[in-house]
Write a protein that holds these residues in place. Structure first.
Motif, PDB file in Angstrom:
ATOM      1  N   LYS A 182       6.136 -12.915   6.368  1.00  0.00           N
ATOM      2  CA  LYS A 182       7.592 -12.705   6.407  1.00  0.00           C
ATOM      3  C   LYS A 182       8.258 -13.065   5.075  1.00  0.00           C
ATOM      4  O   LYS A 182       9.284 -12.491   4.720  1.00  0.00           O
ATOM      5  N   ASP A 183       7.667 -14.028   4.344  1.00  0.00           N
ATOM      6  CA  ASP A 183       8.269 -14.424   3.069  1.00  0.00           C
ATOM      7  C   ASP A 183       7.624 -13.725   1.870  1.00  0.00           C
ATOM      8  O   ASP A 183       7.749 -14.169   0.729  1.00  0.00           O
ATOM      9  N   GLY A 184       6.905 -12.612   2.125  1.00  0.00           N
ATOM     10  CA  GLY A 184       6.435 -11.757   1.043  1.00  0.00           C
ATOM     11  C   GLY A 184       5.107 -12.121   0.412  1.00  0.00           C
ATOM     12  O   GLY A 184       4.764 -11.592  -0.644  1.00  0.00           O
ATOM     13  N   PHE A 185       4.327 -12.991   1.052  1.00  0.00           N
ATOM     14  CA  PHE A 185       3.010 -13.332   0.528  1.00  0.00           C
ATOM     15  C   PHE A 185       1.974 -12.325   1.034  1.00  0.00           C
ATOM     16  O   PHE A 185       1.978 -11.956   2.207  1.00  0.00           O
ATOM     17  N   PHE A 186       1.074 -11.905   0.137  1.00  0.00           N
ATOM     18  CA  PHE A 186       0.005 -10.981   0.520  1.00  0.00           C
ATOM     19  C   PHE A 186      -1.111 -11.734   1.223  1.00  0.00           C
ATOM     20  O   PHE A 186      -1.584 -12.769   0.747  1.00  0.00           O
ATOM     21  N   ARG A 187      -1.533 -11.206   2.360  1.00  0.00           N
ATOM     22  CA  ARG A 187      -2.631 -11.798   3.122  1.00  0.00           C
ATOM     23  C   ARG A 187      -3.961 -11.298   2.557  1.00  0.00           C
ATOM     24  O   ARG A 187      -4.268 -10.110   2.630  1.00  0.00           O
ATOM     25  N   THR A 188      -4.751 -12.196   2.003  1.00  0.00           N
ATOM     26  CA  THR A 188      -6.021 -11.768   1.414  1.00  0.00           C
ATOM     27  C   THR A 188      -7.065 -11.402   2.456  1.00  0.00           C
ATOM     28  O   THR A 188      -8.015 -10.689   2.151  1.00  0.00           O
ATOM     29  N   GLY A 189      -6.908 -11.931   3.680  1.00  0.00           N
ATOM     30  CA  GLY A 189      -7.922 -11.706   4.699  1.00  0.00           C
ATOM     31  C   GLY A 189      -9.084 -12.673   4.596  1.00  0.00           C
ATOM     32  O   GLY A 189     -10.050 -12.574   5.349  1.00  0.00           O
ATOM     33  N   TYR A 245       0.835  -1.203   0.000  1.00  0.00           N
ATOM     34  CA  TYR A 245       0.000   0.000   0.000  1.00  0.00           C
ATOM     35  C   TYR A 245       0.870   1.254   0.000  1.00  0.00           C
ATOM     36  O   TYR A 245       1.980   1.260   0.544  1.00  0.00           O
ATOM     37  N   LEU A 246       0.349   2.293  -0.593  1.00  0.00           N
ATOM     38  CA  LEU A 246       1.089   3.549  -0.705  1.00  0.00           C
ATOM     39  C   LEU A 246       1.062   4.305   0.629  1.00  0.00           C
ATOM     40  O   LEU A 246      -0.011   4.519   1.210  1.00  0.00           O
ATOM     41  N   LYS A 247       2.245   4.684   1.098  1.00  0.00           N
ATOM     42  CA  LYS A 247       2.381   5.504   2.315  1.00  0.00           C
ATOM     43  C   LYS A 247       1.602   4.917   3.484  1.00  0.00           C
ATOM     44  O   LYS A 247       0.913   5.631   4.223  1.00  0.00           O
ATOM     45  N   ASN A 248       1.710   3.632   3.683  1.00  0.00           N
ATOM     46  CA  ASN A 248       0.952   2.982   4.756  1.00  0.00           C
ATOM     47  C   ASN A 248       1.786   1.862   5.378  1.00  0.00           C
ATOM     48  O   ASN A 248       1.435   0.678   5.292  1.00  0.00           O
ATOM     49  N   PRO A 249       2.913   2.215   6.013  1.00  0.00           N
ATOM     50  CA  PRO A 249       3.811   1.176   6.545  1.00  0.00           C
ATOM     51  C   PRO A 249       3.163   0.284   7.585  1.00  0.00           C
ATOM     52  O   PRO A 249       3.455  -0.918   7.642  1.00  0.00           O
ATOM     53  N   GLU A 250       2.288   0.833   8.399  1.00  0.00           N
ATOM     54  CA  GLU A 250       1.647   0.023   9.436  1.00  0.00           C
ATOM     55  C   GLU A 250       0.758  -1.050   8.823  1.00  0.00           C
ATOM     56  O   GLU A 250       0.756  -2.199   9.249  1.00  0.00           O
ATOM     57  N   GLU A 251      -0.003  -0.660   7.797  1.00  0.00           N
ATOM     58  CA  GLU A 251      -0.871  -1.631   7.130  1.00  0.00           C
ATOM     59  C   GLU A 251      -0.040  -2.668   6.388  1.00  0.00           C
ATOM     60  O   GLU A 251      -0.381  -3.854   6.356  1.00  0.00           O
ATOM     61  N   ASN A 252       1.080  -2.235   5.805  1.00  0.00           N
ATOM     62  CA  ASN A 252       1.927  -3.176   5.059  1.00  0.00           C
ATOM     63  C   ASN A 252       2.555  -4.224   5.970  1.00  0.00           C
ATOM     64  O   ASN A 252       2.783  -5.355   5.550  1.00  0.00           O
TER      65      ASN A 252
END
Length: 547
Positions: free
Chosen positions: A415-422, A402-409
């Motif tokens: 840890k291995d770079g997979f996106f969590r779909t939720g 996400y853009l400018k959203n380090p906490e959300e990222n």
């Protein structure tokens, strides 16, 4: 030119995607030019006002791109793009790509709350917007936004009805010259395929919508493999009746042009208008949300329309009821393809040759065979087949953060770079994915993701409200509607009309307005002191008679 706050892909991932040509190394502007070069006289785009071949579409886009340059829009500038399903959206979208500017895609129903929010994130230089659309008068919204956003140098009005204060998009196109000098300057503005092409707004799970940057590379990868999974060809005529700013609509548009097909844009949610468009344009395919699909298959006079050209409908945005799937096969005589996807990039799809059982019970397999999908437990350990866990994904068509959203990222990736779909899911032995539930607290109404937290914040500011919890109310037609459980202040009895009027005065969008409220003495809490929304969801089922 990198945009501030954009997280680039990991070096090893980018090198792999490029090496194996999962990234094609072209831009979205290149994609349109290729279609125009190969099929200049083929019909490309139809809407309520326009009918253009690929060469005519390219000319409109190039003229607008040149006009943007003359207006002072530079490479890397962010531009709010908020238009309905009009041909002007297509012109603007591709014109921005050609000069390396970045379109920030806002839904037509977004009002000053969302617009101001995105202005804070991306600091746009311009805003492309109608003067009026349906019941929305944008001029007061524009005035409100301009007060706090001096960096907005240009308001570009589309289909102006009278306002002379702002520049007209139609005039920009008409006044631009396609001479050799201008075309050379346009060529010099071509962005790198690794750069951000556009930014989605996605329904937030904790507050306002998040900004999802998509590059030319990952966007075209998604368009290629999503359309391949659907067996889309140059002979297909694709009807898009859902917002182009929605991933389901935009991916269908990109995929159609990638395959040199024909686009039909529909600016209406009326069932009859959909059927007329299919009959008139001999539509073969298109994305659709279950709500609209349900209305079509249940239309009493459906047989009065010639729907025989339809070959496949891509149904997504929320869970599709089995009776709707069967209705598409039986009443429309075409294939129902279940489409699971997110603005962030994960895309799954059933195939044309899948059994009805697979189509009803799963979301198919990943559209791109070069992406990895797995199910993990709370400790991020991969689970075996047929075991429920969180669905995570990684690959060349999935965004990098996400853009400018380090906490959300931090929360959004493993840890291995997979996106969590939720989403909770099960992957069976054959690789088919079944969505079994949600982890993220969102409401999905007619395919739109809605953040309960932001609605709660707005309602909580009402003078008669002490506390509130917002949940999804099960609804046969829309999937879910917005329901607010309210603990009123002593002696107060706010009504639904009171709450809706208050939220409208606060500038809330249509999506943020509750459709039902329940007044209760106390909001139930979990052991850690949060609103127990699971208990509230069970309670509302009892109240409306769902077992």
């Amino acid at each position: 030119m990198p945009i501030e706050g954009f997280i680039p892909y990991r070096k090893e991932d980018a090198e792999k995607y490029t090496k194996f040509r999962w990234w094609l190394g072209i831009t979205l502007g290149d994609m349109l030019d290729k279609a125009s070069d190969l099929y200049p006289n083929k019909e490309a785009l139809v809407d309520g006002r326009s009918r253009l071949t690929y060469s005519q579409l390219r000319e409109k886009v190039d003229r607008l791109a040149i006009a943007f340059i003359k207006l002072g829009i530079d490479k890397g500038d962010t531009i709010l793009l908020q238009l309905p399903n009009w041909s002007e959206f297509v012109y603007s979208y591709f014109a921005l790509h050609k000069i390396g500017a970045i379109g920030v895609l806002l839904l037509p129903r977004h009002t000053q709350i969302e617009v101001n929010h995105f202005c804070d994130i991306v600091k746009p230089k311009a805003w492309i917007v109608p003067e009026r659309y349906r019941k929305i008068d944008y001029l007061p919204i524009i005035e409100n936004v301009l007060k706090s956003n001096p960096q907005l140098k240009h308001i570009i009005i589309v289909r102006a009805e009278g306002s002379q204060r702002f520049v007209s998009l139609e005039r920009l196109i008409g006044d631009a010259e396609l001479n050799s000098a201008n075309l050379r300057e346009l060529e010099g503005r071509r962005p790198e395929p690794t750069e951000v092409a556009y930014i989605f707004s996605t329904g937030g799970t904790t507050s306002l919508p998040k900004a999802v940057p998509r590059t030319h590379n990952d966007s075209i990868c998604e368009a290629e493999y999503k359309s391949r999974a659907r067996e889309q060809t140059s002979n297909d005529i694709c009807l898009i009746a859902i917002p182009l700013e929605h991933n389901l609509g935009l991916a269908a548009m990109n995929g159609t042009i990638f395959n040199f097909g024909k686009l039909v844009l529909l600016d209406s949610t009326k069932i009859e208008d959909f059927c007329v468009a299919v009959e008139k344009e001999k539509v073969t395919c298109g994305p659709i949300v279950p709500t609209l699909a349900m209305r079509i298959v249940n239309l009493d006079n459906l047989k009065e329309y010639d729907m025989s050209s339809l070959k496949k409908l891509y149904v997504g945005g929320e869970k599709t009821p089995p009776e709707v799937i069967r209705g598409i096969f039986e009443k429309l005589g075409c294939t129902c393809i279940i489409a699971f996807g997110m603005a962030e990039g994960p895309q799954c799809s059933t195939r044309l040759d899948d059994s009805i059982d697979i189509i009803i019970n799963t979301v198919g397999k990943p559209s791109c065979p070069y992406e990895q999908y797995k199910v993990i437990d709370q400790d991020e350990r991969e689970l075996p087949p047929n075991t429920e866990g969180e669905l995570v994904a990684k690959g060349p068509g999935i965004f990098s953060g996400y853009l400018k959203n380090p906490e959300e990222n931090k929360k959004a990736f493993t840890k291995d770079g997979f996106f969590r779909t939720g989403d909770l899911a099960v992957i069976d032995d054959m690789g088919y994915i079944k969505i079994t539930g949600r982890i993220k607290d969102i409401i999905i109404r007619g395919g739109e993701n809605i953040s309960p937290v932001e609605i709660e914040s707005l309602i909580r500011s009402h003078p008669d409200v002490e506390d509130v919890a917002v949940i999804g109310l099960p609804d046969r037609e829309l999937g879910e509607r917005v329901c607010a459980y309210i603990k009123p202040k002593a002696l107060a009895r706010p009504t639904l009309e009171d709450i809706v009027s208050f939220l409208k005065a606060k500038g809330a969008s249509v999506l943020q307005l509750p459709e039902r409220i329940e007044l209760i003495d106390d909001i139930p809490l979990t052991k850690i002191g949060k609103a127990d929304k699971k208990a509230l969801r069970e309670d509302i089922k009892r109240r409306i008679g769902i077992s």
